[in-house]
Scaffold this motif. Structure first.
Motif, PDB file in Angstrom:
ATOM      1  N   GLY A  13       0.803  -1.217   0.000  1.00  0.00           N
ATOM      2  CA  GLY A  13       0.000   0.000   0.000  1.00  0.00           C
ATOM      3  C   GLY A  13       0.830   1.257   0.000  1.00  0.00           C
ATOM      4  N   MET A  14       1.753   1.352   0.948  1.00  0.00           N
ATOM      5  CA  MET A  14       2.581   2.550   1.041  1.00  0.00           C
ATOM      6  C   MET A  14       3.670   2.589  -0.026  1.00  0.00           C
ATOM      7  SD  MET A  14       1.397   4.655   3.086  1.00  0.00           S
ATOM      8  CE  MET A  14       0.459   4.975   4.576  1.00  0.00           C
ATOM      9  N   GLY A  15       3.741   1.550  -0.837  1.00  0.00           N
ATOM     10  CA  GLY A  15       4.597   1.583  -2.019  1.00  0.00           C
ATOM     11  C   GLY A  15       3.881   2.134  -3.235  1.00  0.00           C
ATOM     12  N   CYS A  16       2.639   2.591  -3.054  1.00  0.00           N
ATOM     13  CA  CYS A  16       1.881   3.208  -4.145  1.00  0.00           C
ATOM     14  C   CYS A  16       2.216   4.699  -4.243  1.00  0.00           C
ATOM     15  CB  CYS A  16       0.382   3.050  -3.914  1.00  0.00           C
ATOM     16  SG  CYS A  16      -0.222   1.357  -4.010  1.00  0.00           S
ATOM     17  N   SER A  17       2.031   5.241  -5.427  1.00  0.00           N
ATOM     18  CA  SER A  17       2.254   6.666  -5.668  1.00  0.00           C
ATOM     19  C   SER A  17       0.912   7.359  -5.881  1.00  0.00           C
ATOM     20  CB  SER A  17       3.140   6.878  -6.899  1.00  0.00           C
ATOM     21  OG  SER A  17       4.404   6.271  -6.713  1.00  0.00           O
ATOM     22  N   CYS A  18       0.879   8.650  -5.536  1.00  0.00           N
ATOM     23  CA  CYS A  18      -0.370   9.392  -5.692  1.00  0.00           C
ATOM     24  C   CYS A  18      -0.067  10.853  -6.011  1.00  0.00           C
ATOM     25  CB  CYS A  18      -1.229   9.291  -4.433  1.00  0.00           C
ATOM     26  SG  CYS A  18      -0.499  10.041  -2.969  1.00  0.00           S
ATOM     27  N   LEU A  19      -1.118  11.593  -6.244  1.00  0.00           N
ATOM     28  CA  LEU A  19      -1.050  13.029  -6.523  1.00  0.00           C
ATOM     29  C   LEU A  19      -1.887  13.733  -5.465  1.00  0.00           C
ATOM     30  CD1 LEU A  19      -0.551  15.587  -8.327  1.00  0.00           C
ATOM     31  CD2 LEU A  19      -2.593  14.898  -9.618  1.00  0.00           C
ATOM     32  N   GLN A  20      -1.271  14.636  -4.707  1.00  0.00           N
ATOM     33  CA  GLN A  20      -1.975  15.339  -3.638  1.00  0.00           C
ATOM     34  C   GLN A  20      -1.839  16.846  -3.832  1.00  0.00           C
ATOM     35  OE1 GLN A  20      -0.161  13.833  -0.063  1.00  0.00           O
ATOM     36  NE2 GLN A  20      -1.054  11.801  -0.288  1.00  0.00           N
ATOM     37  N   ILE A  21      -2.880  17.565  -3.429  1.00  0.00           N
ATOM     38  CA  ILE A  21      -2.912  19.018  -3.551  1.00  0.00           C
ATOM     39  C   ILE A  21      -3.214  19.613  -2.180  1.00  0.00           C
ATOM     40  CG2 ILE A  21      -3.916  20.998  -4.759  1.00  0.00           C
ATOM     41  CD1 ILE A  21      -2.599  19.015  -6.633  1.00  0.00           C
ATOM     42  N   THR A  22      -2.450  20.619  -1.786  1.00  0.00           N
ATOM     43  CA  THR A  22      -2.670  21.301  -0.504  1.00  0.00           C
ATOM     44  C   THR A  22      -2.936  22.776  -0.758  1.00  0.00           C
ATOM     45  OG1 THR A  22      -1.240  19.744   0.676  1.00  0.00           O
ATOM     46  CG2 THR A  22      -1.686  21.854   1.756  1.00  0.00           C
ATOM     47  N   PHE A  23      -3.972  23.303  -0.086  1.00  0.00           N
ATOM     48  CA  PHE A  23      -4.349  24.713  -0.199  1.00  0.00           C
ATOM     49  C   PHE A  23      -4.145  25.409   1.144  1.00  0.00           C
ATOM     50  CE2 PHE A  23      -7.300  22.058  -2.607  1.00  0.00           C
ATOM     51  CZ  PHE A  23      -7.258  22.605  -3.881  1.00  0.00           C
ATOM     52  N   GLN A  24      -3.649  26.630   1.120  1.00  0.00           N
ATOM     53  CA  GLN A  24      -3.734  27.487   2.298  1.00  0.00           C
ATOM     54  C   GLN A  24      -5.021  28.300   2.203  1.00  0.00           C
ATOM     55  OE1 GLN A  24      -0.517  29.952   4.497  1.00  0.00           O
ATOM     56  NE2 GLN A  24      -1.358  31.359   2.983  1.00  0.00           N
ATOM     57  N   ALA A  25      -5.791  28.299   3.286  1.00  0.00           N
ATOM     58  CA  ALA A  25      -7.064  29.009   3.312  1.00  0.00           C
ATOM     59  C   ALA A  25      -6.894  30.393   3.932  1.00  0.00           C
ATOM     60  CB  ALA A  25      -8.101  28.206   4.086  1.00  0.00           C
ATOM     61  N   CYS A  26      -7.927  31.203   3.804  1.00  0.00           N
ATOM     62  CA  CYS A  26      -7.927  32.550   4.384  1.00  0.00           C
ATOM     63  C   CYS A  26      -7.826  32.489   5.902  1.00  0.00           C
ATOM     64  CB  CYS A  26      -9.212  33.273   3.978  1.00  0.00           C
ATOM     65  SG  CYS A  26      -9.464  34.893   4.723  1.00  0.00           S
ATOM     66  N   ASN A  27      -8.571  31.549   6.494  1.00  0.00           N
ATOM     67  CA  ASN A  27      -8.633  31.429   7.945  1.00  0.00           C
ATOM     68  C   ASN A  27      -9.167  30.044   8.275  1.00  0.00           C
ATOM     69  OD1 ASN A  27     -11.456  31.609   7.466  1.00  0.00           O
ATOM     70  ND2 ASN A  27     -11.395  33.836   7.689  1.00  0.00           N
ATOM     71  N   VAL A  28      -9.324  29.773   9.553  1.00  0.00           N
ATOM     72  CA  VAL A  28      -9.769  28.446   9.957  1.00  0.00           C
ATOM     73  C   VAL A  28     -11.194  28.173   9.476  1.00  0.00           C
ATOM     74  CG1 VAL A  28     -10.558  29.249  12.238  1.00  0.00           C
ATOM     75  CG2 VAL A  28      -9.949  26.844  11.902  1.00  0.00           C
ATOM     76  N   THR A  29     -12.046  29.187   9.449  1.00  0.00           N
ATOM     77  CA  THR A  29     -13.426  28.997   9.006  1.00  0.00           C
ATOM     78  C   THR A  29     -13.481  28.584   7.546  1.00  0.00           C
ATOM     79  OG1 THR A  29     -14.216  30.628  10.615  1.00  0.00           O
ATOM     80  CG2 THR A  29     -15.671  30.126   8.761  1.00  0.00           C
ATOM     81  N   GLU A  30     -12.701  29.261   6.710  1.00  0.00           N
ATOM     82  CA  GLU A  30     -12.700  28.919   5.287  1.00  0.00           C
ATOM     83  C   GLU A  30     -12.066  27.554   5.053  1.00  0.00           C
ATOM     84  OE1 GLU A  30     -12.336  31.940   1.996  1.00  0.00           O
ATOM     85  OE2 GLU A  30     -10.352  30.998   1.837  1.00  0.00           O
ATOM     86  N   ALA A  31     -11.051  27.215   5.839  1.00  0.00           N
ATOM     87  CA  ALA A  31     -10.429  25.906   5.695  1.00  0.00           C
ATOM     88  C   ALA A  31     -11.437  24.799   5.985  1.00  0.00           C
ATOM     89  CB  ALA A  31      -9.225  25.794   6.623  1.00  0.00           C
ATOM     90  N   ARG A  32     -12.227  24.983   7.023  1.00  0.00           N
ATOM     91  CA  ARG A  32     -13.232  23.970   7.370  1.00  0.00           C
ATOM     92  C   ARG A  32     -14.340  23.915   6.318  1.00  0.00           C
ATOM     93  NH1 ARG A  32     -14.361  25.269  13.685  1.00  0.00           N
ATOM     94  NH2 ARG A  32     -15.907  23.580  13.419  1.00  0.00           N
ATOM     95  N   ARG A  33     -14.694  25.039   5.785  1.00  0.00           N
ATOM     96  CA  ARG A  33     -15.706  25.113   4.727  1.00  0.00           C
ATOM     97  C   ARG A  33     -15.235  24.373   3.476  1.00  0.00           C
ATOM     98  NH1 ARG A  33     -17.008  31.031   2.312  1.00  0.00           N
ATOM     99  NH2 ARG A  33     -18.452  30.514   0.599  1.00  0.00           N
ATOM    100  N   LEU A  34     -13.966  24.603   3.090  1.00  0.00           N
ATOM    101  CA  LEU A  34     -13.419  23.949   1.900  1.00  0.00           C
ATOM    102  C   LEU A  34     -13.222  22.460   2.133  1.00  0.00           C
ATOM    103  CD1 LEU A  34     -12.369  24.338  -0.974  1.00  0.00           C
ATOM    104  CD2 LEU A  34     -10.119  24.861  -0.011  1.00  0.00           C
ATOM    105  N   TYR A  35     -12.776  22.101   3.309  1.00  0.00           N
ATOM    106  CA  TYR A  35     -12.611  20.693   3.678  1.00  0.00           C
ATOM    107  C   TYR A  35     -13.928  19.937   3.464  1.00  0.00           C
ATOM    108  CZ  TYR A  35     -11.802  16.747   6.968  1.00  0.00           C
ATOM    109  OH  TYR A  35     -11.676  15.515   7.569  1.00  0.00           O
ATOM    110  N   ASP A  36     -15.005  20.469   4.012  1.00  0.00           N
ATOM    111  CA  ASP A  36     -16.311  19.816   3.870  1.00  0.00           C
ATOM    112  C   ASP A  36     -16.741  19.728   2.411  1.00  0.00           C
ATOM    113  OD1 ASP A  36     -16.387  19.633   6.605  1.00  0.00           O
ATOM    114  OD2 ASP A  36     -18.320  20.649   6.841  1.00  0.00           O
TER     115      ASP A  36
END
Length: 704
Positions: free
Chosen positions: A275-298
């Motif tokens: 499993g951990m020998g698999c490769s993937c593509l991940q994207i990380t965003f910085q949000a405006c604040n904690v509220t927007e981060a939680r909104r985008l997460y959902d």
């Protein structure tokens, strides 16, 4: 994978005594971050991708493509030439970075600096990915190639599949029948993680994928490549280490291949490395604040299964064609450290009879919780306080630590986020370094990250690190890595634009978590893009917002700073020059209609309907992205280039462009040496890897 700690890792029998210590101080560290940064806001959009490569070595004489186990040497070489790389690219360009990963054949790469919201940054993603591949290849041996393939087709087959060759008999960490110890990164963290998962679980991990049954596949299929007579480790087929546990219907469960772990008509795997020998593509965003981060997460939780299906790229496992297209369940099972009692399999926790559809929950004797999911799984809880998030959407069993929940609540953390953190912290820390047991909770977040970062879910809500300018972030994790840089860039750009469209139009994508889980299961099935339907919300527009017919002419909402003042739009005709954060969340309208029953809010749709629209009511995610593009100040050439990337997503959805999984399966089944017996031979794999390498040429076309 990032930086790796140095020190002495504790074996499980010793580490487990510090589990409560790590949890207690991990929560203290989170609360330190919360107190300092819960009101932080106004952060600009920064984002980046992570791509994992596997390095293969070609033996042209033997016609064998093998995994090169030179990760340490390769990374050391790349590290020493940083100055040369910088001069190659010029001072105005950031230098890509390379990091170790679990497999000794793997490299992880990221841009040297995060992308910003500048529109031009969207158009350098592909070139940056190409440059990273070029750098990696430049410092490999002449017969070595860095591949962006999700899984290596012949990992764990009998014979030679690594360079150099090692025998699985020395697999002291995993006790695997198939993978040698040397497949794993030698840093102390990784073999300890492997061994501690096995020890905590009480058995080896058991991974079974349904076999693709072809014309000449033996039935029933009992895998002849399993070394049934080996008896080196207690779990080996030649030994009986565990007494079978009987369900009330008489079925036996046992941790050994010969006695039930290896299922008939399945591809069986038994180690974390699969499993951990698999490769993937991940994207990380910085949000405006904690509220927007939680909104985008959902908002991205229901999107995750769709993107898994669209990027499906892994139909070959341990030398066989599987009847699935994705890695997700393989990785999930490969790190599943839950005991039998936590999985509900052991008498005293519950007795379950699927055929009778009966479950009787019994008191736990050895563990604190019955845990429905592996540590690597789809998200179990929505966390935003957005008024669109109805309690009924969190409709699955998601146990949480009541003491931690109460502690967070008393400190002022709201119920939803408290439950999320307390749910993550039902897990034990798997790797503890003796030198890091005692930490300064005001300056370190290592204990928090020890548990947070080993909850590998489809999305990760990421608090700011200590002593860092980085803000609240969201990591999007489900996508399979694609074979070409153009494809990886296309899906990265699509997710970035979709995230902005969600915030810009204030979209409501909520469906019950149980339906997201069902979508995750469907997304992994063979040719799910075209053969499956997925639950999705019928009306994505909140009350009082723009309707689909007005999307094309929509103009951007006036951006508001954290202090309530308008932000100047740097563009023409009211259009913006940058992708941004800090979208204000409109309050719930006073005249909003009474919400419908939750089950009336969603329906099953094809992926083509979800992406391209269904009738006049639902515009489709792609059309929402196009509508959002109308709010941006692109010139004609920039718009054309963005369209090329979005066209790939459209073609993948409508079937005019195959998924990587379909292409790979078709390649194998059309190979002259294929015997229609589900077997991927050494020769077929060699030719497949050559064909994939030929795709990675400087071209904007994705050749099938």
């Amino acid at each position: 994978m990032g930086l790796l700690s140095l020190g002495t890792p504790l074996a499980w029998d010793e580490a487990k005594h510090y589990a409560d210590h790590v949890r207690t101080h991990g929560i203290t560290q989170f609360l330190q971050i919360w107190d300092r940064l819960k009101d932080r806001g106004g952060d600009e959009l920064l984002w980046g991708d992570e791509i994992e490569y596997m390095v293969a070595a070609f033996d042209d004489e033997e016609k064998n493509a093998k995994l090169s186990l030179r990760q340490t040497e390769i990374l050391a070489k790349l590290q020493t030439i940083v100055d040369d790389i910088a001069s190659d690219r010029g001072e105005s360009e950031s230098v890509p970075t390379f990091h170790p990963e679990y497999g000794r054949f793997m490299l992880e790469s990221t841009p040297g600096a995060p992308y910003t919201g500048a529109l031009r940054d969207l158009l350098v993603v592909e070139s940056n990915m190409r440059y990273r591949r070029h750098l990696a290849r430049k410092y490999l041996k002449s017969n070595e190639v860095p591949f962006t393939m999700t899984s290596f087709p012949r990992l764990g087959v009998p014979g030679v599949f690594t360079d150099p060759y090692y025998d699985p008999v020395d697999a002291v960490s995993s006790h695997s029948l198939f993978l040698p110890e040397e497949i794993t990164n030698p840093h102390a963290r990784f073999p300890t993680l492997t061994a501690n998962i096995r020890r905590r679980r009480g058995s080896k991990v058991a991974i079974n994928l349904p076999l693709f049954i072809d014309t000449h596949t033996p039935r029933p299929f009992v895998d002849p490549t399993i070394p049934w007579q080996r008896h080196i480790y207690p779990e080996d087929p030649g030994k009986l280490a565990h007494r079978p546990v009987r369900c009330c219907d008489g079925a036996e469960r046992c941790a050994e291949a010969k006695n039930g772990a290896a299922l008939i008509d399945h591809v069986y795997m038994d180690a974390m490395g699969f499993g951990m020998g698999c490769s993937c593509l991940q994207i990380t965003f910085q949000a405006c604040n904690v509220t927007e981060a939680r909104r985008l997460y959902d908002a991205l939780i229901p999107v995750a299964p769709l993107m898994l299906a669209l990027t499906a790229a892994s139909p070959l496992w341990r030398g066989y064609i599987a009847d699935v297209d994705c890695r997700w369940d393989v990785v999930s099972a490969s790190v599943d450290d839950r005991t039998e009692e936590e999985r509900g399999l052991k008498a005293g926790s519950s007795t379950s009879c699927p055929r009778l559809m009966l479950t009787t929950v019994q008191p736990l004797h050895e563990n604190r919780f019955r845990i429905p999911k592996s540590r690597y799984a789809s998200v179990s809880l929505y966390i935003s306080e957005n008024w669109m998030n109805r309690p009924a959407y969190n409709d699955i069993e998601a146990p949480h630590d009541p003491a931690i929940f109460e502690r967070l609540q008393k400190h002022g953390v709201d119920d939803l986020l408290s439950r999320h953190i307390a749910h993550l912290f039902i897990r034990d820390p798997l790797v503890i370094f003796s030198e890091s047991i005692d930490q300064d909770d005001t300056t370190s977040n290592d204990h928090f990250e020890n548990i947070q970062s080993t909850n590998w879910q489809t999305l990760r809500f990421k608090p700011p690190p200590t002593n860092s300018p980085i803000g609240w972030r969201v990591e999007f994790r489900p996508m399979e890595v694609q074979m070409t840089d153009f494809e990886n860039a296309a899906f990265s750009i699509f997710i970035v634009l979709l995230s902005r469209a969600i915030l810009h139009f204030n979209l409501n994508l909520y469906i019950p978590i149980s339906k997201v889980d069902e979508n995750m299961a469907r997304a992994q099935r063979r040719d799910a893009v075209h053969s499956e339907k997925f639950y999705f919300r019928k009306d994505v527009f909140p009350p009082g917002s723009s309707q689909p017919s007005s999307l094309a002419s929509s103009t951007p909402t006036t951006p508001i700073s954290e202090h309530g003042s308008p932000i100047h739009i740097n563009g023409v005709n009211g259009k913006e020059k940058k992708l941004r954060n800090c979208y204000p969340l409109p309050p719930k309208p006073d005249d909003a209609p009474v919400p419908r029953a939750v089950q009336e809010e969603y329906e099953e749709m094809t992926l083509e309907e979800i992406m391209n629209g269904k009738g006049s009511a639902f515009p489709g995610l792609l059309n929402l992205v196009y509508a959002f593009l109308e709010t941006l100040d692109f010139d004609a050439d920039e718009a054309r280039r963005i369209e090329e990337y979005l066209d790939l997503v459209r073609r993948r959805t409508n079937g005019s462009l195959r998924t990587a999984a379909s292409w790979i399966r078709d390649f194998v089944r059309s190979h002259p040496a294929y015997k229609f017996d589900s077997v991927v031979s050494q020769e077929i794999n060699y030719d497949l890897m050559l064909a994939v390498d030929e795709m990675c040429v400087p071209s904007h076309l994705c050749r099938e």
